[in-house]
Design an enzyme around this catalytic site. Structure first.
Site, short mmCIF file in Angstrom:
data_model
loop_
_atom_site.label_atom_id
_atom_site.label_comp_id
_atom_site.label_asym_id
_atom_site.label_seq_id
_atom_site.Cartn_x
_atom_site.Cartn_y
_atom_site.Cartn_z
N LYS A 23 0.84 -1.21 0.00
CA LYS A 23 0.00 0.00 0.00
C LYS A 23 0.87 1.26 0.00
O LYS A 23 0.69 2.16 -0.83
CB LYS A 23 -0.92 -0.02 1.22
N ARG A 93 -3.48 3.26 8.17
CA ARG A 93 -3.78 1.97 7.55
C ARG A 93 -2.59 1.04 7.59
O ARG A 93 -1.45 1.48 7.45
CB ARG A 93 -4.15 2.15 6.07
N GLY A 102 -8.22 -7.11 4.56
CA GLY A 102 -9.14 -7.18 5.69
C GLY A 102 -8.58 -7.87 6.93
O GLY A 102 -9.28 -8.02 7.92
N MET A 104 -5.75 -7.03 8.79
CA MET A 104 -5.17 -6.18 9.83
C MET A 104 -6.05 -4.94 10.01
O MET A 104 -7.06 -4.79 9.35
CB MET A 104 -3.75 -5.81 9.45
N ARG A 341 -3.67 -1.62 -6.10
CA ARG A 341 -2.83 -2.82 -5.97
C ARG A 341 -3.19 -3.76 -7.10
O ARG A 341 -4.26 -3.64 -7.71
CB ARG A 341 -3.06 -3.50 -4.61
N HIS A 459 -4.56 -42.08 0.52
CA HIS A 459 -5.13 -42.76 -0.63
C HIS A 459 -6.27 -41.95 -1.23
O HIS A 459 -6.35 -41.76 -2.44
CB HIS A 459 -5.62 -44.13 -0.17
N SER A 776 12.91 -42.96 -11.51
CA SER A 776 11.82 -42.03 -11.23
C SER A 776 11.72 -41.89 -9.71
O SER A 776 11.60 -42.89 -9.01
CB SER A 776 10.51 -42.54 -11.82
N CYS A 843 7.67 -39.01 -9.84
CA CYS A 843 6.25 -39.37 -9.99
C CYS A 843 5.51 -39.33 -8.66
O CYS A 843 4.34 -39.69 -8.59
CB CYS A 843 6.11 -40.73 -10.65
N TYR A 863 11.98 -34.83 -16.45
CA TYR A 863 10.54 -34.58 -16.50
C TYR A 863 9.92 -34.69 -15.10
O TYR A 863 10.54 -35.24 -14.18
CB TYR A 863 9.84 -35.55 -17.46
C1 PEP Z 1 5.84 -42.58 -4.34
O1 PEP Z 1 6.11 -43.26 -3.37
O2 PEP Z 1 6.15 -41.39 -4.46
C2 PEP Z 1 5.09 -43.17 -5.46
C3 PEP Z 1 4.88 -42.48 -6.57
O3 PEP Z 1 4.55 -44.39 -5.26
P1 PEP Z 1 3.23 -44.64 -4.44
O4 PEP Z 1 2.63 -43.32 -4.10
O5 PEP Z 1 2.33 -45.45 -5.29
O6 PEP Z 1 3.74 -45.39 -3.25
#
Ligand code: PEP
Ligand code: MG
Length: 890
Positions: A23, A93, A102, A104, A341, A459, A776, A843, A863
Site C-alpha cells: 500500500k 492503515r 481485511g 489487519m 494494488r 489414498h 523415477s 512421480c 521430467y
Molecule cells: C511414491 O512413493 O512417491 C510413489 C509415486 O509411489 P506410491 O505413491 O504409489 O507409493
C-alpha cells in the site's frame, strides 16, 4: 534505529514494497506519477519488526520523524492536526508487502476530539460530524484496547448502537439524526471510561500513537496469522503503517466512494468492473450496508468525474502493466485515489488478462507467464461453485481434490456405488472416517469425497486428484459415526441422505446444495500454455492408470505417462476374486497350478489394459510400475471376516472358503506393512507376478505395434534399496521379455528402470544406475522413509509441527529440499556419474506442486509426472522455473 523510519509519499516509489508495504509503495508511486492522492507518509516495516524485537515498544526517535512528516502534510493542505478551526484528520492503515485484505486494522477519522467536533458542527453538517466521531471512537477503541480489556470490541459498540436505535424506535443507522448520533458519541465515550478506566484520548497525538501501535499489533492477530499460514506468507516481514490525510465521500450528494477493478476479476474481460456509492465512505461499499451502484450507471450520471476515473484506470494499467484494484473517493466533486494494488482474480481471468495484455503489447509473453500463479490454473479445469454464490462453511479440512461437488451424504462405498454414478445416477458425497482401496468404487460413483482422516498423499487424496473428484480430506472438525450413519460438527448433525456440498479447492464443507458450474477450457488457456511449452525444458508426464485418464492427461498437455500404478487395475470388481486366488495360492507348492491359472486369467485382463493405454498414448512413452502395495490390501478386512464367521457359527452354519480366507489373511498379517512385503520384495518372493505383468505389458505393446501403432513401455520396479534387488527382478523380467519377443516375432523398444524411493536406493544410485535405464523419484515414499513419518497417519502431528514452525510446511506437499531433496541430488549426481544420459523423473505427488517442480528443474531432472488435472499447472510451473522466476517467495 539507525535506518530512516518514515517516508513521505513524495520520497518513495513502488520498488520499496519490502520497506513500505504494497500500500505504502503504491501510494508513493501514484504520487510520483501525478495522480490525485491525498498527502501522507508511511512508517516502515522495519519499525514494526523493531517494535516486536523491543518487547512491543515503539522504537525511540519515531516521533522525531513522524512530526515533520505531519507538518509537511499540514502545509500541503493548509490544515492543522488538532486545530478546531481547520482540523487535519487522518487515516491510519496497515499494509504488508503482500496484500492481506481485511486481516489487519485500519483507523479512520483520526484527530477528532470533543473540541473539534463542537466547532465542526457549527460549520458543516452536524450529522456527518457526529457520525464520523462515533465511527472513530469505535474503531480506535476496538483496535487499540480490545486485546487488553473485555467488552470494548466493535461488536460491543454495535450493541450499544442497536439499543439506542430500539429506544428511538428506528431500524436503520441512517434514520438516526444528528442529535441521536451525538448521544451515541456520549454513550461510546462513557463505555470506554467504564471499561478501560480512562477517558477516550482527546489529544490527537496520543490517538495517533495508539493507532500506529494498534496496527503493529494487528500483524499478529489470529486472522492475520491464519491468513499468512494459508498463503504461505512469512511471519517475519511485518507491516508498514500508512498515515494519510482523510478525504470524505460522505459529505453530501456531490461526494461518494467506490471500489473498482480495471478489468473484470471474474472473467478477465477488458471492462472496468466495480461499484460506487453516493454520499458514503469506502467501508460502506465494502461492507455492503447499502447496495452500491454498478460503475456503468455512475458513468452515465457523472460523465465528467467518470472520465477522470476512467483515465486514472488507464494510466494505472499502463504504468503497472497489470490489472489494478483501486479505491477512490469523491469529495465535493474532486476525485481522489486512495489505493491501488494488483487485483486478485480467478484462474480464468488471470489467463485471459495475461493473454490480452500480450496481444495489446502491454507485456511480453515471458512476463505473462511469470505473472500467473500456477495453482490458479486449477480453477480453469474443474466444476466450480457458481460465481457470486453466498454460503456458510460448516467445517474445514485439507483441499485434497479441487473442484466443487454437491450431493447426499453416504457413509459406505457399497451404498455410494449403488446410488451414485454408474448405479441409480444420484449425486452422492462419500463420507468416511478414512478410506481404503475398498472404497474405490464408491469414490468413483461419488461427486465428492469427505474424510475425517488422511493427509494430502493419503489414498483418498491421491485417487481423488487422479480422477478429478473434489475431495476434502483430513477434516478433523467432523466426527464420523459409520454405524449411526452420520457425522457431527459441534452441534450440527448430518445424517445419511442429507444434502451437503464440498469446495475441494478450499477444503470447505457446506450444508445443503450450492449451484455448481462447469469450467470451459478457453482459447486463451490453450494459447497461454502453448507459450509455457515454448520456454520450459522439463518434460511433463501424467500419473494415469486407464485409457480414459490417459486421454484426459494428453488433452491437458501431458507428453506421456510417468507412472501407471498397475495394482489399481486389480481393484476392479470382477478381478478381485482372481487376484485373491492368485494371492492365496502363492505360497502353497501344492496349489502351483491354481496359482498359475489365476495369473493367466489376470494376464488376459492386464494385456487389454496396457493395449488400451498404448492406443490412447498414440506413441508417447509410458512408465509402467510393477505391483507395489502389500498383498493384504487386496484381501478382505480381517475384523469383518471374523464377524461374518462368528455370525454364521452362531446360527449353526459354516463357510469353509471364508475360514480359509481368514487363515490366509491372518498368516499375511504384518505389523508394519508399509515396511513389509511390498514393492520389489513381492516380485522377488512371488516371481510369477513379474513374469505375468511383463508379459501383459509387452504383449499389449505387440498388439498395438502389429496393428501399425507405436508403443514405448518403460517397465519400472518399485521400492529398490539395494542393487541386487533390481538385478534379481531384472533377470526374471528379461527372460519373460525375450520369450514374448520370440513368440511375437518382433522386437519391442522397452526400457527397464527403477523408482528411487528408499533412502538407501538414493545413496547407492551409482550402483543402481548400472542396472537401470531410468530413475523415477517416488517422493511420497522417499519422504515417508527419510523423515520416518507415516504418509497415512502424519496429519495428526504435521499440523502442530507446521503451526509451531518445527517444519516450514508439510513435506508431503512440497519437497523438503534440505533433507529429501539432498538425497535426490545425491542420486542424480551418482546416477549420472555412471550413466551421463540416465533419464530422470519424479512421480510422487510433488511432481505437480510448483515449488517442488522448480526444485526438480534446478537439480536437472528430465521430467515431472503428476495427476492429469495438475498437468497444466506443471507446464506453467516448469516454464516459470526455466525463466528463473521460481515460485514467488513469501
Ligand atoms: C511414491 O512413493 O512417491 C510413489 C509415486 O509411489 P506410491 O505413491 O504409489 O507409493
Ligand atoms: Mg511409492
Amino acid at each position: 534505529m539507525a535506518n530512516k523510519m518514515v517516508y513521505l509519499f513524495e520520497e518513495a516509489d513502488r520498488t520499496m514494497r519490502d520497506l513500505l508495504g504494497g500500500k505504502g509503495a503504491n501510494l508513493a508511486e501514484m504520487t510520483k506519477i501525478g495522480l490525485p492522492v491525498p498527502p501522507g507518509f508511511t512508517i516502515t516495516t522495519e519499525v514494526c519488526n523493531a517494535y516486536y524485537d523491543n518487547g512491543k515498544q515503539i522504537p525511540d526517535g519515531l516521533s522525531d520523524e513522524v512530526l515533520p512528516a505531519l507538518t509537511h502534510v499540514e502545509n500541503k493542505l493548509g490544515k492543522k492536526f488538532g486545530d478546531p478551526d481547520n482540523p487535519l484528520l487522518l487515516s491510519v492503515r496497515s499494509g504488508a508487502k503482500f496484500s492481506m485484505p481485511g486481516m489487519m486494522d485500519t483507523v479512520l477519522n483520526l484527530g477528532l476530539n470533543d473540541a473539534i467536533v463542537e466547532k465542526l458542527v457549527t460549520v458543516t453538517d452536524p450529522r456527518f460530524v457526529y457520525d464520523s466521531y462515533r465511527r472513530f471512537i469505535m474503531m480506535l477503541s476496538d483496535v487499540a484496547y480490545s486485546d487488553k480489556f473485555a467488552h470494548i470490541s466493535k461488536h460491543d459498540f454495535e450493541h450499544i448502537f442497536a439499543e439506542l436505535k430500539a429506544e428511538l424506535g428506528v431500524k436503520e443507522d441512517l434514520e438516526v439524526d444528528a442529535a441521536g448520533l451525538k448521544t451515541l458519541c456520549e454513550k461510546y465515550k462513557s463505555h470506554v471510561m467504564a471499561q478501560t478506566g480512562s477517558a477516550f484520548p482527546q489529544d490527537p497525538y496520543d490517538q495517533l500513537r495508539a493507532a500506529v501501535e494498534a496496527v503493529f499489533r494487528s500483524w499478529n492477530n489470529e486472522r492475520a496469522k491464519v491468513y499468512r499460514a494459508k498463503e504461505k506468507i512469512s511471519d517475519d516481514i511485518g507491516t508498514a503503517v500508512s498515515v494519510q490525510a482523510m478525504v470524505f465521500g460522505n459529505r453530501g450528494n456531490d461526494c461518494g466512494s467506490g471500489v473498482a477493478f480495471t478489468r473484470n476479476a471474474s472473467t478477465g474481460e477488458n471492462v472496468i468492473f466495480g461499484e460506487y456509492l453516493t454520499n458514503a465512505q469506502g467501508e460502506d461499499v465494502v461492507a455492503g450496508v447499502r447496495t452500491p451502484t454498478p460503475i456503468s450507471e455512475w458513468a452515465a450520471a457523472n460523465p465528467t468525474i467518470y472520465k477522470q476515473f476512467e483515465d486514472t484506470c488507464q494510466i494505472l494499467e499502463q504504468h503497472y502493466k497489470d490489472m489494478q484494484d483501486i479505491e477512490f473517493t469523491i469529495e465535493h466533486g474532486t476525485f481522489y485515489i486512495l489505493q491501488c494494488r494488483s487485483g486478485k482474480r480467478t484462474g480464468t481471468a488471470a489467463v485471459k488478462i495475461a493473454v490480452d495484455q500480450v496481444n495489446e503489447g502491454l507485456i511480453t509473453k515471458n512476463e505473462a507467464l511469470a505473472r500467473v500463479e500456477p495453482e490458479l490454473l486449477n480453477q480453469c479445469l474443474l466444476p466450480v461453485i457458481a460465481q457470486g454464490t453466498k454460503y456458510t462453511v460448516l467445517a474445514k479440512g485439507l483441499p485434497a481434490g479441487p473442484g466443487a461437488a454437491t450431493g447426499i451424504a453416504i457413509f459406505d462405498a457399497e451404498t455410494a456405488a449403488i446410488l451414485g454414478k454408474g448405479g441409480e445416477g444420484k449425486k452422492v458425497i462419500l463420507v468416511r472416517a478414512d478410506t481404503s482401496p475398498d472404497d474405490l468404487k464408491g469414490m468413483l460413483a461419488a461427486q465428492g469425497v469427505l474424510t475425517a482422516k488422511g493427509g494430502m498423499t493419503s489414498h483418498a487424496a491421491l485417487v481423488a486428484r487422479g480422477f478429478g473428484i473434489p475431495t476434502v480430506a483430513g477434516c478433523s472438525d467432523i466426527s464420523v459415526d459409520g454405524h449411526k450413519r452420520q457425522f457431527t460438527v459441534g452441534g450440527t448433525v448430518i445424517s445419511e441422505g442429507d444434502e451437503i456440498s464440498l469446495n475441494g479447492t478450499l477444503g470447505e464443507v457446506i450444508v445443503g446444495s450450492v449451484p455448481v458450474e462447469d469450467a470451459i477450457l478457453t482459447v486463451e488457456f490453450g494459447t497461454f500454455l502453448g507459450w509455457a511449452d515454448e520456454v520450459r525444458t522439463l518434460g511433463i508426464r501424467a500419473n494415469a492408470d486407464t485409457p480414459k485418464d490417459t486421454l484426459l492427461a494428453i488433452k491437458f498437455g501431458a507428453e506421456g505417462i510417468g507412472l501407471c500404478r498397475t495394482e489399481h487395475m486389480f481393484f476392479e470388481e470382477e478381478r478381485r476374486p482372481v487376484v485373491q486366488r492368485m494371492i492365496l495360492t502363492a505360497e502353497n507348492k501344492e496349489r502351483a497350478a491354481e496359482h498359475q491359472a489365476a495369473l493367466d486369467e489376470l494376464l488376459v485382463f492386464q494385456r487389454e489394459d496396457f493395449k488400451g493405454i498404448f492406443e490412447a498414448l498414440g506413441g508417447l512413452p509410458a512408465t509402467i510400475r510393477l505391483i507395489d502395495p502389500p498383498l493384504h490390501e487386496f484381501l478382505p478386512n480381517i475384523e469383518e471376516l471374523i464377524e461374518e464367521i462368528a455370525t454364521l457359527k452362531a446360527t449353526g452354519k459354516s463357510d469353509p472358503a471364508k475360514e480359509e480366507m481368514l487363515r490366509a489373511v491372518r498368516s499375511m498379517h504384518e505389523i508394519n506393512p508399509m515396511m513389509g512385503l511390498r514393492g520389489c520384495r513381492l516380485s522377488i518372493v512371488f516371481p510369477g507376478i513379474v513374469v505375468m505383468q511383463t508379459r501383459a505389458i509387452l504383449e499389449g505393446a505387440a498388439l498395438v505395434m502389429k496393428a501399425g501403432g507405436k508403443a514405448y513401455p518403460e517397465i519400472m520396479i518399485p521400492l529398490v534399496g539395494h542393487v541386487n534387488e533390481l538385478r534379481t527382478v531384472r533377470a526374471e523380467l528379461e527372460k519373460a521379455a525375450k520369450a514374448v519377443e520370440a513368440e511375437q516375432g518382433i522386437s519391442i523398444p522397452y526400457q527397464f528402470g527403477t523408482m528411487i524411493e528408499v533412502p538407501r536406493g538414493a545413496l547407492t544410485a551409482d550402483e543402481i544406475a548400472e542396472e537401470a535405464e531410468f530413475f523415477s523419484f517416488g517422493t511420497n515414499d522417499l519422504t515417508q522413509m527419510t523423515f520416518g513419518f507415516s504418509r497415512d497417519d502424519s496429519d495428526k502431528f504435521l499440523k502442530p509441527y507446521v503451526a509451531q514452525k518445527i517444519l516450514a510446511g508439510d513435506p508431503f506437499e512440497s519437497i523438503d529440499e534440505t533433507g529429501v531433496g539432498l538425497l535426490m541430488e545425491i542420486a542424480v549426481q551418482k546416477g549420472r556419474s555412471v550413466k551421463p544420459d540416465l533419464k530422470l523423473g519424479i512421480c510422487g505427488e510433488h511432481g505437480g506442486e510448483p515449488r517442488s517442480i522448480a526444485f526438480c528443474h534446478k537439480i536437472g531432472l528430465n521430467y515431472v509426472s503428476c495427476s492429469p488435472y495438475r498437468v497444466p499447472i506443471a507446464r506453467l510451473a516448469a516454464a516459470q522455473a526455466a525463466l528463473g522466476k521460481g515460485v514467488s517467495d513469501k
